[in-house]
Motif scaffolding. Sequence first.
Motif, PDB file in Angstrom:
ATOM      1  N   PRO A   1     -12.451  85.737  96.146  1.00 50.03           N
ATOM      2  CA  PRO A   1     -13.859  85.368  96.077  1.00 50.03           C
ATOM      3  C   PRO A   1     -14.077  83.965  96.625  1.00 50.03           C
ATOM      4  CG  PRO A   1     -13.098  86.231  93.983  1.00 50.03           C
ATOM      5  CD  PRO A   1     -11.894  86.035  94.838  1.00 50.03           C
ATOM      6  N   TYR A   2     -15.193  83.763  97.296  1.00 53.53           N
ATOM      7  CA  TYR A   2     -15.554  82.461  97.844  1.00 53.53           C
ATOM      8  C   TYR A   2     -16.785  81.965  97.131  1.00 53.53           C
ATOM      9  CZ  TYR A   2     -17.285  78.886 100.962  1.00 53.53           C
ATOM     10  OH  TYR A   2     -17.738  77.710 101.460  1.00 53.53           O
ATOM     11  N   ASN A   3     -16.789  80.692  96.797  1.00 54.49           N
ATOM     12  CA  ASN A   3     -17.968  80.097  96.191  1.00 54.49           C
ATOM     13  C   ASN A   3     -18.115  78.665  96.638  1.00 54.49           C
ATOM     14  OD1 ASN A   3     -20.215  80.769  94.417  1.00 54.49           O
ATOM     15  ND2 ASN A   3     -18.727  82.105  93.458  1.00 54.49           N
TER      16      ASN A   3
ATOM     17  N   TYR B   1     -20.377  74.880  92.728  1.00 47.03           N
ATOM     18  CA  TYR B   1     -20.090  75.798  91.624  1.00 47.03           C
ATOM     19  C   TYR B   1     -18.672  75.575  91.085  1.00 47.03           C
ATOM     20  CZ  TYR B   1     -18.779  79.901  89.009  1.00 47.03           C
ATOM     21  OH  TYR B   1     -18.299  80.719  88.028  1.00 47.03           O
ATOM     22  N   LEU B   2     -17.711  75.419  91.985  1.00 51.03           N
ATOM     23  CA  LEU B   2     -16.330  75.236  91.543  1.00 51.03           C
ATOM     24  C   LEU B   2     -16.170  73.960  90.722  1.00 51.03           C
ATOM     25  CD1 LEU B   2     -14.474  76.390  94.755  1.00 51.03           C
ATOM     26  CD2 LEU B   2     -14.776  77.660  92.629  1.00 51.03           C
ATOM     27  N   ALA B   3     -16.939  72.929  91.030  1.00 48.54           N
ATOM     28  CA  ALA B   3     -16.862  71.677  90.276  1.00 48.54           C
ATOM     29  C   ALA B   3     -17.565  71.788  88.926  1.00 48.54           C
ATOM     30  CB  ALA B   3     -17.477  70.542  91.091  1.00 48.54           C
ATOM     31  N   SER B   4     -18.702  72.477  88.889  1.00 51.45           N
ATOM     32  CA  SER B   4     -19.508  72.505  87.664  1.00 51.45           C
ATOM     33  C   SER B   4     -19.347  73.769  86.832  1.00 51.45           C
ATOM     34  CB  SER B   4     -20.987  72.364  88.025  1.00 51.45           C
ATOM     35  OG  SER B   4     -21.454  73.557  88.652  1.00 51.45           O
ATOM     36  N   ARG B   5     -19.017  74.885  87.487  1.00 56.34           N
ATOM     37  CA  ARG B   5     -18.990  76.217  86.848  1.00 56.34           C
ATOM     38  C   ARG B   5     -20.343  76.592  86.261  1.00 56.34           C
ATOM     39  NH1 ARG B   5     -14.640  78.813  88.973  1.00 56.34           N
ATOM     40  NH2 ARG B   5     -12.889  77.410  88.939  1.00 56.34           N
ATOM     41  N   GLU B   6     -21.400  75.986  86.810  1.00 55.18           N
ATOM     42  CA  GLU B   6     -22.766  76.298  86.406  1.00 55.18           C
ATOM     43  C   GLU B   6     -23.193  77.600  87.082  1.00 55.18           C
ATOM     44  OE1 GLU B   6     -26.295  76.603  84.877  1.00 55.18           O
ATOM     45  OE2 GLU B   6     -25.040  74.915  84.288  1.00 55.18           O
TER      46      GLU B   6
ATOM     47  N   ARG C   1     -25.924  78.977  87.731  1.00 57.89           N
ATOM     48  CA  ARG C   1     -27.054  78.890  88.662  1.00 57.89           C
ATOM     49  C   ARG C   1     -26.627  78.439  90.062  1.00 57.89           C
ATOM     50  NH1 ARG C   1     -31.370  75.599  85.385  1.00 57.89           N
ATOM     51  NH2 ARG C   1     -30.095  75.828  83.560  1.00 57.89           N
ATOM     52  N   GLU C   2     -25.446  77.844  90.186  1.00 59.80           N
ATOM     53  CA  GLU C   2     -24.959  77.378  91.484  1.00 59.80           C
ATOM     54  C   GLU C   2     -24.002  78.375  92.134  1.00 59.80           C
ATOM     55  OE1 GLU C   2     -23.391  73.465  91.075  1.00 59.80           O
ATOM     56  OE2 GLU C   2     -25.282  72.666  90.354  1.00 59.80           O
ATOM     57  N   GLN C   3     -23.756  79.497  91.469  1.00 59.37           N
ATOM     58  CA  GLN C   3     -22.830  80.487  91.993  1.00 59.37           C
ATOM     59  C   GLN C   3     -23.471  81.264  93.134  1.00 59.37           C
ATOM     60  OE1 GLN C   3     -21.527  83.329  89.094  1.00 59.37           O
ATOM     61  NE2 GLN C   3     -19.700  83.809  90.245  1.00 59.37           N
ATOM     62  N   LEU C   4     -22.717  81.462  94.203  1.00 59.10           N
ATOM     63  CA  LEU C   4     -23.186  82.255  95.335  1.00 59.10           C
ATOM     64  C   LEU C   4     -22.888  83.719  95.043  1.00 59.10           C
ATOM     65  CD1 LEU C   4     -21.782  80.072  98.228  1.00 59.10           C
ATOM     66  CD2 LEU C   4     -24.082  80.049  97.281  1.00 59.10           C
ATOM     67  N   LEU C   5     -23.903  84.540  95.030  1.00 53.81           N
ATOM     68  CA  LEU C   5     -23.727  85.945  94.702  1.00 53.81           C
ATOM     69  C   LEU C   5     -23.639  86.784  95.970  1.00 53.81           C
ATOM     70  CD1 LEU C   5     -26.288  86.172  91.793  1.00 53.81           C
ATOM     71  CD2 LEU C   5     -23.819  85.840  91.650  1.00 53.81           C
ATOM     72  N   ASP C   6     -22.786  87.779  95.954  1.00 55.52           N
ATOM     73  CA  ASP C   6     -22.665  88.749  97.036  1.00 55.52           C
ATOM     74  C   ASP C   6     -22.385  88.103  98.391  1.00 55.52           C
ATOM     75  OD1 ASP C   6     -22.506  91.399  97.783  1.00 55.52           O
ATOM     76  OD2 ASP C   6     -24.550  91.404  98.554  1.00 55.52           O
TER      77      ASP C   6
END
Length: 56
Positions: free
Chosen positions: A9-11, A15-20, A22-27
């Motif tokens: 998976p790529y993000n 997102y990787l820094a915060s794990r929030e 709302r910042e995750q890239l979906l699909d």
Amino acid sequence: MSNGLLIVPYNSVQYLASREPREQLLDCRPVLVDLARGEVRFGTLDERHLWRNPSA
């Protein structure tokens, strides 16, 4: 894994820094690693079936 490819998976860095969530890239397109050759690349839209229905 699917068809000799490791599907990673790529993000976003944010997102990787915060794990929030709302910042995750979906699909989005994942990183594909060819296990036989060691080549790494982003998946193409034509390969969506690989990460939507991976085989073990």
